[in-house]
Write an enzyme that holds these catalytic residues in place. Structure first.
Site, PDB file in Angstrom:
ATOM      1  N   ARG A  28      23.105  -6.212  37.004  1.00  0.00           N
ATOM      2  CA  ARG A  28      23.912  -5.103  36.480  1.00  0.00           C
ATOM      3  C   ARG A  28      23.178  -3.780  36.663  1.00  0.00           C
ATOM      4  O   ARG A  28      21.961  -3.694  36.440  1.00  0.00           O
ATOM      5  CB  ARG A  28      24.238  -5.310  35.000  1.00  0.00           C
ATOM      6  N   ASP A  29      23.948  -2.766  37.084  1.00  0.00           N
ATOM      7  CA  ASP A  29      23.381  -1.428  37.222  1.00  0.00           C
ATOM      8  C   ASP A  29      22.945  -0.933  35.847  1.00  0.00           C
ATOM      9  O   ASP A  29      23.652  -1.096  34.857  1.00  0.00           O
ATOM     10  CB  ASP A  29      24.424  -0.478  37.837  1.00  0.00           C
ATOM     11  N   ILE A  30      21.792  -0.283  35.811  1.00  0.00           N
ATOM     12  CA  ILE A  30      21.237   0.170  34.526  1.00  0.00           C
ATOM     13  C   ILE A  30      22.047   1.338  33.947  1.00  0.00           C
ATOM     14  O   ILE A  30      22.029   1.577  32.742  1.00  0.00           O
ATOM     15  CB  ILE A  30      19.745   0.538  34.714  1.00  0.00           C
ATOM     16  N   VAL A  95      17.849   4.534  45.872  1.00  0.00           N
ATOM     17  CA  VAL A  95      16.869   3.450  45.933  1.00  0.00           C
ATOM     18  C   VAL A  95      16.840   2.924  47.375  1.00  0.00           C
ATOM     19  O   VAL A  95      17.864   2.495  47.910  1.00  0.00           O
ATOM     20  CB  VAL A  95      17.225   2.318  44.940  1.00  0.00           C
ATOM     21  N   HIS A  99      21.622  -1.898  48.938  1.00  0.00           N
ATOM     22  CA  HIS A  99      22.344  -2.502  47.819  1.00  0.00           C
ATOM     23  C   HIS A  99      23.815  -2.122  47.924  1.00  0.00           C
ATOM     24  O   HIS A  99      24.151  -1.020  48.330  1.00  0.00           O
ATOM     25  CB  HIS A  99      21.769  -2.067  46.472  1.00  0.00           C
ATOM     26  N   HIS A 101      27.159  -1.628  45.692  1.00  0.00           N
ATOM     27  CA  HIS A 101      27.704  -1.477  44.347  1.00  0.00           C
ATOM     28  C   HIS A 101      29.031  -2.232  44.276  1.00  0.00           C
ATOM     29  O   HIS A 101      29.894  -2.054  45.146  1.00  0.00           O
ATOM     30  CB  HIS A 101      27.992  -0.014  44.030  1.00  0.00           C
TER      31      HIS A 101
HETATM   32  P1  AMP Z   1      22.195   4.495  45.026  1.00  0.00           P
HETATM   33  O1  AMP Z   1      22.431   5.916  44.611  1.00  0.00           O
HETATM   34  O2  AMP Z   1      23.302   3.922  45.853  1.00  0.00           O
HETATM   35  O3  AMP Z   1      20.833   4.318  45.662  1.00  0.00           O
HETATM   36  O4  AMP Z   1      22.220   3.647  43.691  1.00  0.00           O
HETATM   37  C1  AMP Z   1      21.080   3.301  42.978  1.00  0.00           C
HETATM   38  C2  AMP Z   1      21.551   2.664  41.698  1.00  0.00           C
HETATM   39  O5  AMP Z   1      20.472   1.957  41.122  1.00  0.00           O
HETATM   40  C3  AMP Z   1      22.057   3.645  40.640  1.00  0.00           C
HETATM   41  O6  AMP Z   1      23.424   3.373  40.328  1.00  0.00           O
HETATM   42  C4  AMP Z   1      21.125   3.396  39.455  1.00  0.00           C
HETATM   43  O7  AMP Z   1      21.792   3.490  38.218  1.00  0.00           O
HETATM   44  C5  AMP Z   1      20.627   1.995  39.734  1.00  0.00           C
HETATM   45  N1  AMP Z   1      19.344   1.646  39.136  1.00  0.00           N
HETATM   46  C6  AMP Z   1      18.218   2.402  39.137  1.00  0.00           C
HETATM   47  N2  AMP Z   1      17.221   1.733  38.505  1.00  0.00           N
HETATM   48  C7  AMP Z   1      17.742   0.543  38.108  1.00  0.00           C
HETATM   49  C8  AMP Z   1      17.209  -0.595  37.408  1.00  0.00           C
HETATM   50  N3  AMP Z   1      15.940  -0.641  36.979  1.00  0.00           N
HETATM   51  N4  AMP Z   1      18.038  -1.637  37.169  1.00  0.00           N
HETATM   52  C9  AMP Z   1      19.321  -1.612  37.583  1.00  0.00           C
HETATM   53  N5  AMP Z   1      19.874  -0.579  38.254  1.00  0.00           N
HETATM   54  C10 AMP Z   1      19.093   0.486  38.510  1.00  0.00           C
END
Ligand code: AMP
Length: 115
Positions: A28-30, A95, A99, A101
């Protein structure tokens, strides 16, 4: 250095894992943007879609199969959902570990809005 998501996959930092197999992990997204917001990540660390090769075909395909299964688990298969992979600066990828979403659980509105 291992990416943030590699550390979650390895269990080194906490993550709310909803699916895991030999090729992909989903958690799950944080900061969820919708009632369901899951990130589906290849276990192999690949920075962006620009770096994928044919060797990654199975993992990339598995990401979609995992999405289907997770959507059913979450009870949103029928209502619908959106799958998003951001890439690079204009895609606002934050990140650097590929990934996808999976977002749903409410009407999502237009796909892209002006910044
Ligand atoms: P993006 O902008 O596509 O790189 O999305 C990165 C996503 O990672 C964002 O929606 C963040 O909320 C999510 N995220 C960052 N750190 C964590 C974490 N520790 N656990 C889960 N999701 C995270």
């Amino acid at each position: 250095m291992a990416s943030l998501f590699s550390k979650i996959i390895a269990g080194e930092i906490p993550g709310d894992i909803v699916y895991q197999d030999d090729l992909v992990t989903a958690f799950r997204d944080i900061t969820p943007k919708a009632p369901t917001h899951v990130l589906i990540v290849p276990n192999k660390e690949i920075e962006t879609i620009n770096e994928v090769t044919e060797a990654d075909e199975a993992a990339l395909g598995r990401m979609l199969l995992a999405a289907k299964q997770i959507a059913a688990q979450e009870g949103i298969a029928e209502s619908g959902y959106r799958l998003i992979i951001n890439c690079g600066e204009h895609g606002r990828q934050e990140v650097m570990h590929i990934h996808m979403h999976l977002v749903g659980g409410r009407p999502l509105g237009p796909m892209i809005r002006k910044p």
